[in-house]
Scaffold this motif. Structure first.
Motif, PDB file in Angstrom:
ATOM      1  N   GLU A 169      65.495  16.089  18.417  1.00 57.47           N
ATOM      2  CA  GLU A 169      65.855  16.398  17.032  1.00 57.47           C
ATOM      3  C   GLU A 169      66.803  15.330  16.517  1.00 57.47           C
ATOM      4  O   GLU A 169      67.298  14.503  17.281  1.00 57.47           O
ATOM      5  CB  GLU A 169      66.543  17.772  16.935  1.00 57.47           C
ATOM      6  CG  GLU A 169      67.839  17.809  17.710  1.00 57.47           C
ATOM      7  CD  GLU A 169      68.885  18.731  17.108  1.00 57.47           C
ATOM      8  OE1 GLU A 169      68.689  19.265  16.007  1.00 57.47           O
ATOM      9  OE2 GLU A 169      69.934  18.884  17.744  1.00 57.47           O
ATOM     10  N   LYS A 192      65.243  21.798  11.147  1.00 55.51           N
ATOM     11  CA  LYS A 192      64.060  21.683  12.022  1.00 55.51           C
ATOM     12  C   LYS A 192      62.787  21.680  11.178  1.00 55.51           C
ATOM     13  O   LYS A 192      61.804  21.034  11.523  1.00 55.51           O
ATOM     14  CB  LYS A 192      64.026  22.851  13.016  1.00 55.51           C
ATOM     15  CG  LYS A 192      65.328  23.117  13.777  1.00 55.51           C
ATOM     16  CD  LYS A 192      65.620  22.093  14.844  1.00 55.51           C
ATOM     17  CE  LYS A 192      66.734  22.492  15.800  1.00 55.51           C
ATOM     18  NZ  LYS A 192      68.085  22.091  15.404  1.00 55.51           N
ATOM     19  N   LYS A 200      61.658  27.230  17.594  1.00 52.97           N
ATOM     20  CA  LYS A 200      62.983  26.897  17.043  1.00 52.97           C
ATOM     21  C   LYS A 200      63.220  27.478  15.641  1.00 52.97           C
ATOM     22  O   LYS A 200      62.392  27.286  14.752  1.00 52.97           O
ATOM     23  CB  LYS A 200      63.134  25.378  16.933  1.00 52.97           C
ATOM     24  CG  LYS A 200      63.096  24.665  18.269  1.00 52.97           C
ATOM     25  CD  LYS A 200      63.472  23.204  18.103  1.00 52.97           C
ATOM     26  CE  LYS A 200      63.548  22.526  19.430  1.00 52.97           C
ATOM     27  NZ  LYS A 200      64.141  21.197  19.331  1.00 52.97           N
ATOM     28  N   TYR A 210      62.184  29.708  24.654  1.00 50.81           N
ATOM     29  CA  TYR A 210      61.451  28.799  25.533  1.00 50.81           C
ATOM     30  C   TYR A 210      60.348  29.502  26.302  1.00 50.81           C
ATOM     31  O   TYR A 210      60.528  30.633  26.778  1.00 50.81           O
ATOM     32  CB  TYR A 210      62.417  28.158  26.546  1.00 50.81           C
ATOM     33  CG  TYR A 210      63.453  27.303  25.877  1.00 50.81           C
ATOM     34  CD1 TYR A 210      63.274  25.935  25.719  1.00 50.81           C
ATOM     35  CD2 TYR A 210      64.612  27.881  25.351  1.00 50.81           C
ATOM     36  CE1 TYR A 210      64.221  25.152  25.074  1.00 50.81           C
ATOM     37  CE2 TYR A 210      65.565  27.111  24.705  1.00 50.81           C
ATOM     38  CZ  TYR A 210      65.362  25.751  24.566  1.00 50.81           C
ATOM     39  OH  TYR A 210      66.296  24.993  23.925  1.00 50.81           O
ATOM     40  N   GLU A 257      69.509  13.987  28.721  1.00 51.09           N
ATOM     41  CA  GLU A 257      69.166  13.846  27.299  1.00 51.09           C
ATOM     42  C   GLU A 257      70.073  12.767  26.704  1.00 51.09           C
ATOM     43  O   GLU A 257      71.286  12.798  26.913  1.00 51.09           O
ATOM     44  CB  GLU A 257      69.408  15.188  26.622  1.00 51.09           C
ATOM     45  CG  GLU A 257      68.905  15.284  25.215  1.00 51.09           C
ATOM     46  CD  GLU A 257      68.978  16.739  24.691  1.00 51.09           C
ATOM     47  OE1 GLU A 257      68.744  16.931  23.506  1.00 51.09           O
ATOM     48  OE2 GLU A 257      69.281  17.653  25.478  1.00 51.09           O
TER      49      GLU A 257
HETATM   50  N1  LIG Z   1      60.995  20.150  22.674  1.00 51.28           N
HETATM   51  C1  LIG Z   1      61.905  20.303  23.633  1.00 51.28           C
HETATM   52  N2  LIG Z   1      61.588  20.064  24.934  1.00 51.28           N
HETATM   53  C2  LIG Z   1      62.501  20.230  25.915  1.00 51.28           C
HETATM   54  N3  LIG Z   1      63.763  20.640  25.702  1.00 51.28           N
HETATM   55  C3  LIG Z   1      64.142  20.892  24.435  1.00 51.28           C
HETATM   56  C4  LIG Z   1      63.239  20.737  23.339  1.00 51.28           C
HETATM   57  N4  LIG Z   1      63.870  21.063  22.207  1.00 51.28           N
HETATM   58  C5  LIG Z   1      65.119  21.401  22.582  1.00 51.28           C
HETATM   59  N5  LIG Z   1      65.294  21.310  23.907  1.00 51.28           N
HETATM   60  C6  LIG Z   1      66.545  21.570  24.656  1.00 51.28           C
HETATM   61  O1  LIG Z   1      67.320  22.489  23.930  1.00 51.28           O
HETATM   62  C7  LIG Z   1      68.527  21.891  23.462  1.00 51.28           C
HETATM   63  C8  LIG Z   1      68.856  22.404  22.074  1.00 51.28           C
HETATM   64  O2  LIG Z   1      67.787  22.124  21.199  1.00 51.28           O
HETATM   65  P1  LIG Z   1      68.007  21.541  19.750  1.00 51.28           P
HETATM   66  O3  LIG Z   1      68.686  20.238  19.878  1.00 51.28           O
HETATM   67  O4  LIG Z   1      66.721  21.562  19.044  1.00 51.28           O
HETATM   68  O5  LIG Z   1      68.955  22.676  19.150  1.00 51.28           O
HETATM   69  P2  LIG Z   1      70.332  22.581  18.375  1.00 51.28           P
HETATM   70  O6  LIG Z   1      70.777  23.969  18.226  1.00 51.28           O
HETATM   71  O7  LIG Z   1      70.138  21.770  17.153  1.00 51.28           O
HETATM   72  O8  LIG Z   1      71.250  21.795  19.431  1.00 51.28           O
HETATM   73  P3  LIG Z   1      72.508  20.816  19.165  1.00 51.28           P
HETATM   74  O9  LIG Z   1      73.703  21.678  19.219  1.00 51.28           O
HETATM   75  O10 LIG Z   1      72.435  19.868  20.353  1.00 51.28           O
HETATM   76  O11 LIG Z   1      72.328  20.118  17.871  1.00 51.28           O
HETATM   77  C9  LIG Z   1      68.283  20.396  23.540  1.00 51.28           C
HETATM   78  O12 LIG Z   1      69.490  19.699  23.675  1.00 51.28           O
HETATM   79  C10 LIG Z   1      67.377  20.303  24.748  1.00 51.28           C
HETATM   80  O13 LIG Z   1      68.135  20.336  25.955  1.00 51.28           O
END
Ligand SMILES: Nc1ncnc2c1ncn2[C@@H]1O[C@H](COP(=O)(O)OP(=O)(O)OP(=O)(O)O)[C@@H](O)[C@H]1O
Ligand SMILES: [Mg+2]
Length: 508
Positions: free
Chosen positions: A174, A338, A396, A407, A458
């Motif tokens: 993202e 997203k 998401k 997941y 990551e």
């Molecule tokens: N498509 C994917 N494949 C594998 N792991 C994923 C994927 N999307 C997210 N993750 C895991 O989940 C975590 C959180 O997802 P994401 O970054 O989309 O959410 P967020 O709430 O915006 O997180 P952040 O606080 O890091 O901004 C990621 O850092 C990763 O470890």
């Protein structure tokens, strides 16, 4: 051959019998027990004494810090892919800037989402309001972080992967446009792991830990915004949570700004305090408790819990109405949803913002499969796919801050509970399966000696951009952060207690 040295083995992924490659460790493991115990304690002390810390959630005190969890020796990352990630960041910065300023695109993309997702809906209301009133500060400050993971599944099998390791690719998880953390914890991780490698006598390996000036890069952009605002008396405002557990990663920004320009003061306020203490001056100056604010840097405001009442929403609107330079503006915030990420992957969408076909192809190549879940043919097809083969996906919502995604096998139940309308608030994404590294995760209260565990990493690349709808004044790649989690964990938030600080160890 260097390629071969990168991975030595494979493990079966428990969910799908997909063979996941294992990246070679930068030093030979295991470390002899006595050395490991002594080194772990030294490294913990090093971390605490250099500000690689966090407030304890279980035993909170604003007078003390725990060290932040870290990986003892750095996990590997292919140099070619690291360099590709650095190189594309300025393109992603500009792309995000263009999206944020494309009213028609944001409106169309978020039209259905805002009807069902109250949080995004509230952000959007502020956006509409300031559009109708007229934007008082045309300049935006973007401090972005593009998160990515190496993809190992695209090679199909370990045998294949062994043959073409240089083709290892990464995919974007993202792109964050608000509260992109780890500007301090990213670079400090490099220092911890450099210290550990040197203690192990592996000083010849230090050259493989790339330079990381994230803290400088991020603070430099805030200072540039402060200069553009053009008032020496004005201060920079950090919007913070009620309790900042990740305090080092905020304070070090504050300290760095003061060091880079001793004239600049930083103040910290919650949105609740902004509501109680702020007003707009005659020319829309943001005045907070007697301070004139030039730049607002949001480290909170990205999740519903940061808005416990209408007051906090009013505070956000007040800031948005002001002529302070905001990081992010409400439209940058919306550009980081997203839903926007998913819409951008649809045919022709990148082309809307980028004209050069080669650059379009480069950007498209970093996307993994992204699917809408609305009531369209594509959305309904994605729903069927997710119900049939959930382990391939991540579900998401429009949230930030970790802990909100669904997941694999949990997806069908989650989808079944939603109405067709509710689904519009979500997107579906291919699950990226990164290669595994072996190493030691050191966490407060963790076992001594620490066991060797399976890890996945990551990478986050920071970008800084300043400009208005018509022109860009500043655009650069601003360093990186690297976090590593236990391979079986879905998410890797360090502040959330799942991930650990790490540095990418370059392998060819
Ligand atoms: N498509 C994917 N494949 C594998 N792991 C994923 C994927 N999307 C997210 N993750 C895991 O989940 C975590 C959180 O997802 P994401 O970054 O989309 O959410 P967020 O709430 O915006 O997180 P952040 O606080 O890091 O901004 C990621 O850092 C990763 O470890
Ligand atoms: Mg995010």
């Amino acid at each position: 051959m260097a390629q071969k040295a990168m991975q030595i083995n494979s493990v079966e992924d428990v969910t799908k019998s997909v063979k996941i490659p294992i990246l070679e460790s930068c030093i030979e493991l295991p470390i002899e027990e006595e050395t490991l115990i002594e080194l772990t304690q030294k490294a913990k002390d090093w971390a605490i004494m250099h500000g690689a810390g966090m407030r304890s959630k279980t035993n909170f005190s604003s007078d003390s810090l725990n060290f932040a969890p870290f990986i003892l020796t750095p996990c590997s990352f292919p140099r070619k892919q690291f360099e590709k990630a650095l190189k594309i960041q300025t393109v992603l910065n500009e792309l995000t800037h263009s999206i944020a300023h494309d009213e028609e695109f944001l409106k169309k993309t978020l039209a259905e989402t805002i009807k069902v997702d109250e949080f995004t809906g509230n952000l959007y209301k502020i956006y509409e309001k300031i559009l109708s009133e007229g934007i008082s500060q045309p300049i935006s400050l973007g401090l972005l972080r593009s998160d990515l993971m190496l993809e190992s599944r695209c090679h199909g099998s370990i045998e294949n992967a062994n043959k073409s390791l240089c083709d290892y690719d990464w995919k974007q998880v993202e792109l964050n446009t608000i509260a992109s953390g780890f500007g301090h914890l990213g670079p400090i991780s490099k220092s911890i792991q450099s210290y550990v490698l040197a203690e192990l006598g592996a000083y010849d390996k230090l050259v493989n830990l790339p330079e990381n000036n994230a803290l400088f890069g991020i603070c430099n952009a805030m200072i540039k915004a402060w200069e553009i605002y053009g008032n020496d008396e004005a201060v920079i405002l950090f919007i913070i949570e009620d309790i900042s557990y990740n305090i080092c990663d905020q304070r070090f920004h504050e300290f760095e700004i003061r060091q880079m320009n001793p004239k600049i003061k930083v103040i910290r306020k919650t949105l609740t305090q902004i509501y109680n203490q702020s007003k707009l001056g005659p020319n829309k100056e943001l005045i907070v408790g007697g301070h004139h604010i030039s730049v607002v840097y949001f480290r909170a405001g990205y999740e519903p819990g940061h808005y416990p009442s209408q007051n906090e929403w009013d505070a956000r609107l007040l800031i948005e109405r002001s002529k302070a330079i905001k990081c992010p503006t409400i439209y940058y915030h919306l550009a980081g949803t997203k839903k926007v990420q998913q819409a951008l992957s649809e045919p022709g969408m990148v082309e809307r913002f980028i004209k050069d076909p080669a650059t379009v192809a480069e950007v498209r190549n970093i996307f993994t499969g992204l699917y809408p879940l609305d009531d369209t043919n594509e959305g309904n097809a994605a729903y069927v796919l997710a119900m049939q083969d959930p382990e391939r996906f991540v579900l998401k919502p429009q949230r930030e801050g970790g802990g909100n995604n669904v997941y694999g096998l949990d997806i069908p139940d989650a989808l079944k509970k939603m109405s067709k309308t509710e689904r519009k608030a979500w997107i579906l994404m291919d699950r990226i399966l990164p290669p595994i590294s072996k190493g030691y995760m050191i966490r407060p209260g963790g076992p001594i000696p620490p066991p060797i565990v399976d890890l996945v990493s990551e990478l986050g690349i920071f970008g800084a951009i300043i400009g208005d709808a018509k022109s860009i004044k500043i655009n650069y790649m601003a360093g990186h952060m690297f976090r590593t989690k236990i391979s079986t964990a879905n998410e890797g938030g360090v502040a959330a207690g799942l991930g650990a600080l790490d540095s990418p160890y370059m392998v060819d």
